[in-house]
Design a protein around this motif. Structure first.
Motif, PDB file in Angstrom:
ATOM      1  N   SER A  43       0.813  -1.209   0.000  1.00 17.33           N
ATOM      2  CA  SER A  43       0.000   0.000   0.000  1.00 17.33           C
ATOM      3  C   SER A  43       0.848   1.260   0.000  1.00 17.33           C
ATOM      4  CB  SER A  43      -0.915  -0.007   1.234  1.00 17.33           C
ATOM      5  OG  SER A  43      -1.595   1.227   1.372  1.00 17.33           O
ATOM      6  N   THR A  44       2.001   1.204   0.655  1.00 17.08           N
ATOM      7  CA  THR A  44       2.851   2.386   0.788  1.00 17.08           C
ATOM      8  C   THR A  44       3.719   2.626  -0.437  1.00 17.08           C
ATOM      9  OG1 THR A  44       2.934   2.001   3.181  1.00 17.08           O
ATOM     10  CG2 THR A  44       4.576   3.508   2.253  1.00 17.08           C
ATOM     11  N   VAL A 263      -3.784   4.309   0.239  1.00 16.76           N
ATOM     12  CA  VAL A 263      -5.113   4.552   0.815  1.00 16.76           C
ATOM     13  C   VAL A 263      -5.249   4.103   2.275  1.00 16.76           C
ATOM     14  CG1 VAL A 263      -6.162   4.309  -1.464  1.00 16.76           C
ATOM     15  CG2 VAL A 263      -6.108   2.333   0.066  1.00 16.76           C
ATOM     16  N   LEU A 264      -4.250   3.407   2.832  1.00 16.71           N
ATOM     17  CA  LEU A 264      -4.369   2.946   4.218  1.00 16.71           C
ATOM     18  C   LEU A 264      -4.226   4.120   5.183  1.00 16.71           C
ATOM     19  CD1 LEU A 264      -2.443  -0.449   4.602  1.00 16.71           C
ATOM     20  CD2 LEU A 264      -4.884  -0.057   4.355  1.00 16.71           C
ATOM     21  N   PRO A 265      -5.194   4.309   6.093  1.00 21.95           N
ATOM     22  CA  PRO A 265      -5.080   5.401   7.064  1.00 21.95           C
ATOM     23  C   PRO A 265      -4.050   5.119   8.158  1.00 21.95           C
ATOM     24  CG  PRO A 265      -7.059   4.129   7.482  1.00 21.95           C
ATOM     25  CD  PRO A 265      -6.475   3.610   6.206  1.00 21.95           C
ATOM     26  N   ASP A 266      -3.810   3.813   8.439  1.00 20.47           N
ATOM     27  CA  ASP A 266      -2.806   3.422   9.420  1.00 20.47           C
ATOM     28  C   ASP A 266      -2.331   2.011   9.087  1.00 20.47           C
ATOM     29  OD1 ASP A 266      -4.491   1.405  10.942  1.00 20.47           O
ATOM     30  OD2 ASP A 266      -5.675   3.207  11.317  1.00 20.47           O
ATOM     31  N   ASP A 267      -1.442   1.478   9.941  1.00 24.76           N
ATOM     32  CA  ASP A 267      -0.802   0.194   9.629  1.00 24.76           C
ATOM     33  C   ASP A 267      -1.506  -0.999  10.270  1.00 24.76           C
ATOM     34  OD1 ASP A 267       0.979   1.755   8.326  1.00 24.76           O
ATOM     35  OD2 ASP A 267       2.615   1.535   9.777  1.00 24.76           O
ATOM     36  N   ALA A 271      -7.433  -1.788   9.433  1.00 21.77           N
ATOM     37  CA  ALA A 271      -7.422  -0.810   8.343  1.00 21.77           C
ATOM     38  C   ALA A 271      -7.281  -1.496   6.989  1.00 21.77           C
ATOM     39  CB  ALA A 271      -6.295   0.193   8.553  1.00 21.77           C
ATOM     40  N   ALA A 275     -10.026  -1.222   4.024  1.00 22.58           N
ATOM     41  CA  ALA A 275      -9.629  -0.705   2.710  1.00 22.58           C
ATOM     42  C   ALA A 275      -9.931  -1.704   1.605  1.00 22.58           C
ATOM     43  CB  ALA A 275      -8.141  -0.355   2.727  1.00 22.58           C
ATOM     44  N   THR A 278     -13.582  -1.510   0.822  1.00 23.01           N
ATOM     45  CA  THR A 278     -13.960  -0.281   0.134  1.00 23.01           C
ATOM     46  C   THR A 278     -13.469  -0.239  -1.304  1.00 23.01           C
ATOM     47  OG1 THR A 278     -13.938   0.952   2.218  1.00 23.01           O
ATOM     48  CG2 THR A 278     -13.766   2.239   0.179  1.00 23.01           C
TER      49      THR A 278
END
Length: 408
Positions: A43-44, A263-267, A271, A275, A278
């Motif tokens: 994701s990152t 798009v990940l708000p946290d690790d 989450a 994601a 969604t």
């Protein structure tokens, strides 16, 4: 009548009856800690760290091949060899840290299973931890009938994880040029260095070194011809089992790179699940939770089994598996009861495992490089050199990760 007196030629045993120990070891390479690391990395940074996952898998195969060879060549597990060849105080120290490793492993696996049950059924985390522990105990009860039933069931559970991750990859798809670019070594930025260290630092789990050597030592045959055949079979076992584990880790990263980039708000695992629901769909989120649950259940059973082998090898003592299950389950339930953030607790457990890695790797390399222990199966010089470099690299990576965690 006379035909029955003529000895029939022995038929080679099917490969399926010979493989097994490496499938138990492979579960440690797809435990809940790997889920968090791989999905966050994809994701990152997208496909940037594909090469790291592949390199980590190669290192895992190498270490487990040494472990399997040690057990087959000597008929002893690594803890047993430590007890026989090392000073008593050092042996007791290694046993104590080995027990902490088993406990830290159980914290990660029980928390992962509890999170999965919460995601799937809304079960509170504490109750989910208890359920995970109970089901893991059912898995461990299979060892009462010998190690083969346990190996077979764990292997089947691994295949369930593979199927879930494969369906995710098929649903998301893979960008060919992006994947090809990810095969070229690079980190993208400082975050990439930290994530790469997290992936590499999780390649070798100390409790699996102890357990794998014990499982293969039970297959030690009396004659050289059979032993050579077993060694060849174990190489196949390792390549297939850890190749499957490598596919799972790569599949997680590819899914995140293809669908969750940025798009990940946290690790957290929660989450990742949200994601996926969604941006990919509810079915992908369901597959994630199911794979996470199976991972937690299977890895928890493997960790407890490893703890039993650690005590038996280092001290020549055993306690009932049910009692051991309760002892190792207690810290995980305590973490959930006091309301500690489950993802943070999972990370801390991985730190404990990281600290313990040299205490398993160094004896493994030392014993496999001694002809007095291994006989004709002693490591070649280049194998020992490569192993020492790999152990130094893994240790340095984990020191770096500890420093980063301390500074943050």
């Amino acid at each position: 009548m006379f035909r029955s007196l003529i000895p029939r030629p022995t038929r080679p045993r099917p490969l399926a009856l010979l493989v097994g120990p490496s499938f138990v070891a492979a579960i440690a390479y797809v435990d809940p800690g790997n889920f968090a690391t791989n999905y966050v990395a994809g994701s990152t940074l997208g496909y940037t760290l594909v090469w790291v996952v592949l390199a980590a898998n190669i290192m895992a195969m190498f270490v487990q091949s040494l472990t399997a060879k040690l057990g087959l060549a000597t008929g002893r597990s690594l803890p047993e060899l430590c007890r026989e060849h090392l000073p008593r105080p050092l042996t007791r120290f290694l046993w104590a840290q080995g027990e902490l490793v088993a406990m830290a492993t159980d914290i990660a696996e029980v928390i992962g299973g509890a999170i999965a049950l919460n995601l799937l059924f809304g079960i509170p985390l504490v109750a989910g931890g208890v359920i995970t522990g109970v089901i893991a105990m059912v898995l461990l009860s299979l060892t009462a009938a010998g190690y083969r039933p346990f190996e077979i069931v764990i292997g089947l559970l691994l295949l369930v994880i593979v199927a879930a991750v494969a369906m995710q990859v098929l649903q998301v798809g893979v960008d060919g040029p992006g994947f090809a670019a990810g095969l070229v070594p690079g980190f993208g930025d400082d975050t990439g260095v930290l994530l790469a260290c997290g992936i590499l630092g999780a390649t070798v789990m100390p409790h699996v070194i102890y357990l794998h050597s014990g499982l293969t030592s039970r297959r030690n045959p009396g004659d050289a011809v059979s032993r050579n055949r077993q060694l060849r079979t174990q190489r196949t076992d390792i390549v297939v089992a850890l190749g499957i584990a490598g596919f799972v880790n790569l599949g997680m990263l590819l899914t995140a790179a293809g669908a969750l980039d940025g798009v990940l708000p946290d690790d957290s695992l929660e989450a990742v699940h949200a994601a996926l629901s969604t941006y990919v769909g509810p079915f992908a989120a369901l597959l994630f939770a199911v794979a996470l649950l199976i991972s937690g259940l299977a890895a928890s059973g493997v960790g407890t089994y490893a703890g039993d082998m650690i005590m038996k090898g280092f001290l020549q003592r055993q306690i009932p598996l049910l009692l051991r299950r309760l002892i190792t389950l207690a810290p995980a339930l305590l973490v959930l009861l006091v309301g500690t953030d489950p993802t943070n607790a999972l990370v801390i457990s991985q730190v404990v495992l990281s600290i313990a890695i040299p205490f398993a790797l160094i004896p493994l390399i030392w014993f496999t490089s001694r002809s007095s222990v291994m006989g004709r199966y002693v490591n070649r010089t280049r194998t020992t050199v490569f192993a020492a470099i790999g152990a130094g690299l893994i240790t340095a990576i984990n020191v770096f990760l500890l420093a980063q965690l301390a500074s943050s």
